[in-house]
Design a protein around this motif. Structure first.
Motif, PDB file in Angstrom:
ATOM      1  N   THR A   1      42.427 -19.941  54.607  1.00 55.87           N
ATOM      2  CA  THR A   1      41.967 -18.603  54.214  1.00 55.87           C
ATOM      3  C   THR A   1      42.540 -17.541  55.138  1.00 55.87           C
ATOM      4  O   THR A   1      42.551 -17.711  56.361  1.00 55.87           O
ATOM      5  CB  THR A   1      40.427 -18.547  54.241  1.00 55.87           C
ATOM      6  OG1 THR A   1      39.934 -19.576  53.372  1.00 55.87           O
ATOM      7  CG2 THR A   1      39.905 -17.218  53.738  1.00 55.87           C
ATOM      8  N   PHE A   2      43.006 -16.454  54.516  1.00 55.09           N
ATOM      9  CA  PHE A   2      43.495 -15.293  55.259  1.00 55.09           C
ATOM     10  C   PHE A   2      42.339 -14.310  55.399  1.00 55.09           C
ATOM     11  O   PHE A   2      41.874 -13.745  54.399  1.00 55.09           O
ATOM     12  CB  PHE A   2      44.659 -14.642  54.507  1.00 55.09           C
ATOM     13  CG  PHE A   2      45.178 -13.393  55.167  1.00 55.09           C
ATOM     14  CD1 PHE A   2      46.200 -13.448  56.107  1.00 55.09           C
ATOM     15  CD2 PHE A   2      44.639 -12.155  54.854  1.00 55.09           C
ATOM     16  CE1 PHE A   2      46.678 -12.299  56.714  1.00 55.09           C
ATOM     17  CE2 PHE A   2      45.107 -10.994  55.462  1.00 55.09           C
ATOM     18  CZ  PHE A   2      46.124 -11.078  56.387  1.00 55.09           C
ATOM     19  N   GLY A   3      41.900 -14.119  56.646  1.00 54.30           N
ATOM     20  CA  GLY A   3      40.784 -13.199  56.905  1.00 54.30           C
ATOM     21  C   GLY A   3      40.024 -13.726  58.101  1.00 54.30           C
ATOM     22  O   GLY A   3      40.043 -14.938  58.370  1.00 54.30           O
ATOM     23  N   PRO A   4      39.360 -12.846  58.856  1.00 57.78           N
ATOM     24  CA  PRO A   4      38.643 -13.283  60.045  1.00 57.78           C
ATOM     25  C   PRO A   4      37.335 -14.012  59.717  1.00 57.78           C
ATOM     26  O   PRO A   4      36.734 -13.768  58.665  1.00 57.78           O
ATOM     27  CB  PRO A   4      38.356 -11.975  60.775  1.00 57.78           C
ATOM     28  CG  PRO A   4      38.306 -10.951  59.689  1.00 57.78           C
ATOM     29  CD  PRO A   4      39.276 -11.395  58.634  1.00 57.78           C
ATOM     30  N   SER A   5      36.913 -14.861  60.625  1.00 53.24           N
ATOM     31  CA  SER A   5      35.589 -15.493  60.530  1.00 53.24           C
ATOM     32  C   SER A   5      34.523 -14.402  60.591  1.00 53.24           C
ATOM     33  O   SER A   5      34.791 -13.272  61.031  1.00 53.24           O
ATOM     34  CB  SER A   5      35.395 -16.454  61.706  1.00 53.24           C
ATOM     35  OG  SER A   5      35.377 -15.693  62.909  1.00 53.24           O
TER      36      SER A   5
ATOM     37  N   ASP B   1      35.581  -5.595  53.285  1.00 52.80           N
ATOM     38  CA  ASP B   1      34.835  -5.781  54.535  1.00 52.80           C
ATOM     39  C   ASP B   1      33.503  -6.502  54.364  1.00 52.80           C
ATOM     40  O   ASP B   1      33.135  -7.323  55.205  1.00 52.80           O
ATOM     41  CB  ASP B   1      34.614  -4.435  55.242  1.00 52.80           C
ATOM     42  CG  ASP B   1      34.135  -3.331  54.306  1.00 52.80           C
ATOM     43  OD1 ASP B   1      33.961  -3.594  53.103  1.00 52.80           O
ATOM     44  OD2 ASP B   1      33.935  -2.199  54.781  1.00 52.80           O
ATOM     45  N   ASP B   2      32.769  -6.213  53.275  1.00 54.39           N
ATOM     46  CA  ASP B   2      31.420  -6.789  53.157  1.00 54.39           C
ATOM     47  C   ASP B   2      31.416  -8.321  53.189  1.00 54.39           C
ATOM     48  O   ASP B   2      30.680  -8.922  53.974  1.00 54.39           O
ATOM     49  CB  ASP B   2      30.726  -6.287  51.887  1.00 54.39           C
ATOM     50  CG  ASP B   2      30.103  -4.909  52.106  1.00 54.39           C
ATOM     51  OD1 ASP B   2      29.749  -4.607  53.263  1.00 54.39           O
ATOM     52  OD2 ASP B   2      29.986  -4.152  51.145  1.00 54.39           O
ATOM     53  N   PRO B   3      32.202  -8.995  52.331  1.00 53.56           N
ATOM     54  CA  PRO B   3      32.190 -10.460  52.400  1.00 53.56           C
ATOM     55  C   PRO B   3      32.723 -10.989  53.730  1.00 53.56           C
ATOM     56  O   PRO B   3      32.256 -12.029  54.221  1.00 53.56           O
ATOM     57  CB  PRO B   3      33.071 -10.903  51.225  1.00 53.56           C
ATOM     58  CG  PRO B   3      33.827  -9.688  50.796  1.00 53.56           C
ATOM     59  CD  PRO B   3      33.016  -8.500  51.205  1.00 53.56           C
ATOM     60  N   LEU B   4      33.670 -10.286  54.345  1.00 57.32           N
ATOM     61  CA  LEU B   4      34.185 -10.747  55.646  1.00 57.32           C
ATOM     62  C   LEU B   4      33.076 -10.704  56.693  1.00 57.32           C
ATOM     63  O   LEU B   4      32.843 -11.677  57.414  1.00 57.32           O
ATOM     64  CB  LEU B   4      35.375  -9.880  56.087  1.00 57.32           C
ATOM     65  CG  LEU B   4      36.669 -10.089  55.289  1.00 57.32           C
ATOM     66  CD1 LEU B   4      37.686  -9.006  55.635  1.00 57.32           C
ATOM     67  CD2 LEU B   4      37.252 -11.477  55.539  1.00 57.32           C
TER      68      LEU B   4
ATOM     69  N   VAL C   1      34.713 -16.237  55.029  1.00 58.13           N
ATOM     70  CA  VAL C   1      35.827 -17.077  55.498  1.00 58.13           C
ATOM     71  C   VAL C   1      35.285 -18.387  56.093  1.00 58.13           C
ATOM     72  O   VAL C   1      35.891 -19.449  55.928  1.00 58.13           O
ATOM     73  CB  VAL C   1      36.704 -16.291  56.502  1.00 58.13           C
ATOM     74  CG1 VAL C   1      37.757 -17.197  57.146  1.00 58.13           C
ATOM     75  CG2 VAL C   1      37.377 -15.121  55.783  1.00 58.13           C
ATOM     76  N   ASP C   2      34.133 -18.323  56.741  1.00 57.47           N
ATOM     77  CA  ASP C   2      33.526 -19.559  57.279  1.00 57.47           C
ATOM     78  C   ASP C   2      33.198 -20.518  56.137  1.00 57.47           C
ATOM     79  O   ASP C   2      33.414 -21.723  56.246  1.00 57.47           O
ATOM     80  CB  ASP C   2      32.264 -19.211  58.077  1.00 57.47           C
ATOM     81  CG  ASP C   2      32.555 -18.153  59.127  1.00 57.47           C
ATOM     82  OD1 ASP C   2      32.965 -18.502  60.239  1.00 57.47           O
ATOM     83  OD2 ASP C   2      32.420 -16.958  58.815  1.00 57.47           O
TER      84      ASP C   2
END
Ligand code: GLY
Length: 432
Positions: free
Chosen positions: A89-93, A71-74, A79-80
């Protein structure tokens, strides 16, 4: 495909294990990984919050796909950075991940989208927060607004406990900057479930439901942890409630995020309380849960790499996402003292003695200078077993847990014990 997986917990061990089963995988790198992920690819010592380092690694290994676990890097927008550098990339902005990283943003989104949750208010001033809890006609939950490794939530029995939780978060900064703002919510009573789903921003593919056990001790006693054990599926969850969660919570949230200009690509997982008046959201998470991933991925029949690749390229509608009927149970073994202070470096033995079809996913584990497997965190490893029923999977999980040991190891003995207890029984007698 060359794949870079970011993270180093039990969740990433489980993801690496499944990615390695894909015929499309050429090579996997994991940053930083752990002794478990090393069996499926090359671990590289880059911390998850070192975005320059992660982008440089993606360039060096010519990653065709990057998958971000924690969660922290997300929440901080990794991802941006990766997509700006040209990596699918798999993961939300960072903007979409605020549904987890900011509890006040999540509450506003739920209010706009008409998603059922508890009554809540946010405070930047501890005295105002305390005045609110003194006047609230119900028991409260005090939550650090930001990310706090699953430990920033205090479920309170009385006003004194709530005031102490406010002081701990806001004055003592027990959770760092995550506690500069707190959210005070009405305490909900019922049974909890996690509702994971893949989404590429438009298409939603639901996973089976699962249930985490957050308190550290049997009987749901003691402080909350990152999760002490988990099972899937919850036999107690009525299908009508499951359908209401899929339709009125997850799909509504995905639509609301898209309408807010924050399309969600990755795994969205609301944690919900099934109360007497129906399901209500406890929190949203913008990633695979840990330890939920450890029991869900053994049930995935489809190719995880295909799914992650499709999400990253916004064509999730084109790939199958199918699940096995089998039940799956995971028991977390933890270091002595966790979730408080704990020692590291205890030798872990017995992992080689588990049954061949039982998974041991490493979380807080490492290697010492002699190459021995040792403890290196609070939650050390998760033992996961499948079976035709939750009861059978549970029996196998505990049978295998007993073969693993390290000094001071502790685990809950009641994981999945109530998986088939009818909901009506567990709601009877609870305060409203
Ligand atoms: N299962 C708890 C979490 O992933 O936050």
């Amino acid at each position: 495909m060359n794949v870079l997986l970011v993270g180093g917990g039990g969740r990433e061990h489980a993801i690496a294990w499944r990615l390695a089963q894909s015929p499309r995988l050429s090579k996997l790198w994991i940053a930083p990984g752990n002794p478990g992920t090393a069996a499926f690819g090359e671990n590289v010592e880059v911390p998850v919050m070192d975005f320059d380092g992660i982008v440089a690694l993606a360039e060096r290994v010519r990653a065709d796909l990057v998958i971000v676990g924690p969660d922290d890097p997300l929440g901080a927008g990794i991802v941006d950075r990766l997509t700006a550098a040209g990596f699918p990339t798999f993961g939300p902005s960072g903007a979409a991940a605020q549904i987890e990283a900011s509890k006040s943003f999540a509450n506003e989104l739920m209010a706009t989208a008409g998603i059922a949750t508890s009554v809540s208010a946010s405070f930047d001033d501890p005295d105002a927060a305390k005045a609110y809890v003194r006047s609230a006609p119900y028991r409260v939950v005090v939550k650090a607004d930001g990310l706090a490794l699953g430990k920033g939530v205090t479920v309170c029995d009385d006003v004194a406990q709530a005031e102490a939780a406010i002081d701990a978060a806001m004055r003592d900064r027990a959770f760092g900057v995550a506690g500069a703002r707190v959210v005070i919510e009405e305490r909900m009573y019922g049974r909890e479930t996690s509702a994971h789903a893949f989404s590429d921003g438009v298409t939603v593919r639901h996973m089976p439901f699962s249930c985490d056990h957050k308190p550290v001790f049997d009987g749901d006693l003691g402080p909350n942890t990152g999760g002490m054990g988990v099972y899937t599926p919850p036999g107690w969850l009525p299908e009508a409630a499951a359908e209401a969660i899929r339709r009125d919570v997850t799909e509504r949230a995905i639509r609301a995020l898209a309408e807010a200009g924050r399309p969600f690509r990755g795994v969205l997982y609301p944690g919900l309380m099934l109360a007497a008046d129906g399901p209500r959201v406890v929190e949203f998470n913008a990633r695979f849960g840990d330890p939920e991933t450890e029991v869900l991925l053994p049930r995935l029949r489809s190719d995880l790499l295909d799914i992650c690749d499709a999400v990253a390229h916004q064509r999730l509608a084109d790939v199958p996402v199918e699940w096995d009927e089998a039940a799956s149970v995971g028991v977390m073994m933890a270091s002595p003292g966790y979730p408080g202070a704990y020692p590291r470096g205890a030798v872990i033995s017995g992992v080689e003695d588990v049954d061949r079809d039982v998974q041991v996913f490493f979380a807080g584990a490492g290697r010492d200078e002699r190459g021995r497997l040792v403890t290196n965190g609070g939650r050390v490893l998760c033992v996961v077993a499948q079976g035709p029923t939750v009861a059978e999977a549970r029996e196998r999980a505990y049978d295998n847990v007993k073969r693993i040991s390290f000094e001071g190891a502790h685990y809950r003995t009641d994981i999945a014990a109530r998986a088939d207890e009818p909901l009506a029984v567990s709601l009877a007698g609870l305060p409203r």
